[in-house]
Structures are given as C-alpha cells and as structure tokens.
Write a protein that holds these residues in place. Structure first.
Motif, short mmCIF file in Angstrom:
data_model
loop_
_atom_site.label_atom_id
_atom_site.label_comp_id
_atom_site.label_asym_id
_atom_site.label_seq_id
_atom_site.Cartn_x
_atom_site.Cartn_y
_atom_site.Cartn_z
N THR A 2 0.88 -1.04 -0.06
CA THR A 2 0.00 -0.04 0.05
C THR A 2 0.62 1.22 -0.17
OG1 THR A 2 -1.56 -1.00 1.16
CG2 THR A 2 -1.64 1.20 1.12
N GLU A 139 -4.87 0.19 -6.57
CA GLU A 139 -5.98 -0.18 -5.60
C GLU A 139 -7.11 0.29 -5.21
OE1 GLU A 139 -2.22 -1.50 -2.75
OE2 GLU A 139 -2.89 0.24 -2.17
N ALA A 148 -9.09 -7.51 -4.67
CA ALA A 148 -8.19 -7.09 -4.02
C ALA A 148 -6.87 -7.77 -4.93
CB ALA A 148 -8.20 -8.16 -2.74
N LEU A 149 -6.07 -6.70 -5.10
CA LEU A 149 -4.72 -7.08 -5.87
C LEU A 149 -3.71 -7.03 -4.51
CD1 LEU A 149 -4.90 -4.14 -8.47
CD2 LEU A 149 -5.54 -6.59 -8.57
N GLY A 150 -3.22 -8.13 -4.64
CA GLY A 150 -2.34 -8.43 -3.45
C GLY A 150 -0.96 -7.90 -3.93
N ASP A 151 0.03 -7.95 -2.85
CA ASP A 151 1.25 -7.27 -2.87
C ASP A 151 1.95 -7.99 -4.37
OD1 ASP A 151 0.79 -5.93 -1.10
OD2 ASP A 151 2.38 -6.75 0.37
N ALA A 152 1.97 -9.36 -4.50
CA ALA A 152 2.72 -10.17 -5.66
C ALA A 152 1.97 -9.38 -7.08
CB ALA A 152 2.37 -11.52 -5.42
N THR A 187 -5.03 -14.01 -9.76
CA THR A 187 -3.78 -14.40 -9.43
C THR A 187 -2.71 -13.96 -10.62
OG1 THR A 187 -4.26 -16.11 -11.28
CG2 THR A 187 -4.89 -16.79 -9.06
#
Length: 202
Positions: A2, A139, A148-152, A187
């Motif tokens: 973030t 985001e 939800a966009l993850g850190d990866a 993913t």
C-alpha cells in the motif's frame, strides 16, 4: 504494498457511492495550487491533464469544498459563455476553475478578448502518476470493483504497466472482466493475461 499516499473523499450521489481523489507526490502540487485560488492571477485557473486523470473529479471537489466555481470541459463550451464566467469571477472575486480537455497549449480561442484573459490565468497540469500514486490508483480502482490486488500482483505490474491514469483504470477493468469470465480469483497468471490484453490493444 500500500502506497504512502493520501486520499480526499468526494461524496457523490448515493447511486454512485463515493469516489476518492488519490493524492500522491506527483499530484500534490496541483492540489496545493487549487487550494490557493485567491492567489491566482485574475482569480482564474486552467487545469489540463491526460484523459481519465481526474480533472472532472477535481473540479467537483473544488466546487463541493467551496473553493470557487468551475467550468468542466471549458474548451468545448461557447466562448462567450466562458468569457461571461470569467467576468463574473472578476466582479465577485470568487475563483474560477476552467477544465481544459484539449491539453496544455491546445485550447484554441478565437475570441480575442477571451484569449488575452485566459493567457494571464494560472495554469496547472496533472502529470503522469509517480509509482506511489500508480499503486494507489490500482488499489482504488480495484476496491471500487470489489477486487483485492495483492502485493505480488502489484509487484508484477509496477515495472510493466504504462505510467498513466487511463492505463491503471483500463487494466483493473480487464482484470475484473477476466476474473468474472473465468470465475477465478486474481492470480499472477490472470494479471499477466490481463496486462497482455491491454498492451495488445494499444
């Protein structure tokens, strides 16, 4: 991942929910300029910027915050209408924000009196987003769609995505569409396919 940016909440109608103006280092000088309307030459300012960079959103925030009046798409309005609005701003002392969609230096004015007045106005331009702002834009667009966009995913996208507001919005739209079509979570593989589709369309 973030980003350490801030947001300005902008309430809209209940049907539209609420939008936030995402503020990162690249946009902060524009926000500061908009908040200093009483220091503008002739109480007027022309705000330019790329497509989908939030010019209209900033205009609505400017008016809702009672910082002054605004004309969205001023470069497409009849020139006498813009001229009268400029004169009203001089008479009232109330700042007038003019949104220019044509681009910096591309607003062609044929009315001489209006051209000379606009030439003396404050000029602000929204720059391309810096990395912190780009993360926050991705985001924010994802949150509006319930994604939800993850850190990866963000770490994968940042070196590869075009540095523009429109690209961030289009990419998240594509990720959302693919996720719905495949009935699959977000993913790296899905994000890679979305990026390839967006880049292939350009």
């Amino acid at each position: 991942m973030t980003a350490m940016t801030s947001q300005i909440a902008l309430p809209l109608s209940p049907a539209n929910g609420a939008e936030n103006i995402v503020v990162g280092p690249s946009l902060q000088p524009v926000i500061d300029g908009l908040m200093a309307g009483h220091d503008w030459p002739y109480r007027s300012c022309i705000l330019s910027g790329p497509a989908r960079s939030g010019k209209s959103l900033l205009a609505r925030w400017f008016v809702a915050s009672d910082l002054g009046d605004a004309l969205d798409g001023a470069d497409r309005l009849p020139e006498d209408e813009v001229f009268h609005a400029w004169n009203r701003a001089q008479a009232s002392g109330r700042p007038l924000l003019l949104i220019n969609d044509a681009g910096p230096g591309q607003w062609r004015v044929t009315l001489p009196d209006l051209g000379s007045r606009l030439g003396g106005s404050m000029a602000l331009t929204i720059p391309p987003p810096d990395e912190e702002l780009l993360i926050q834009l991705l985001e924010e667009h994802a949150a509006r769609r319930g994604l939800a966009l993850g850190d990866a995913a963000l770490a994968f996208l940042l070196p590869r995505i075009e540095r523009s507001h429109a690209a961030a919005e289009t990419l998240v739209e594509t990720i959302d569409r693919l996720s719905l079509e495949r009935k699959a979570p977000v993913t790296i593989s899905l994000v890679r396919d979305a990026l390839a589709q967006v880049q292939g369309a350009n």
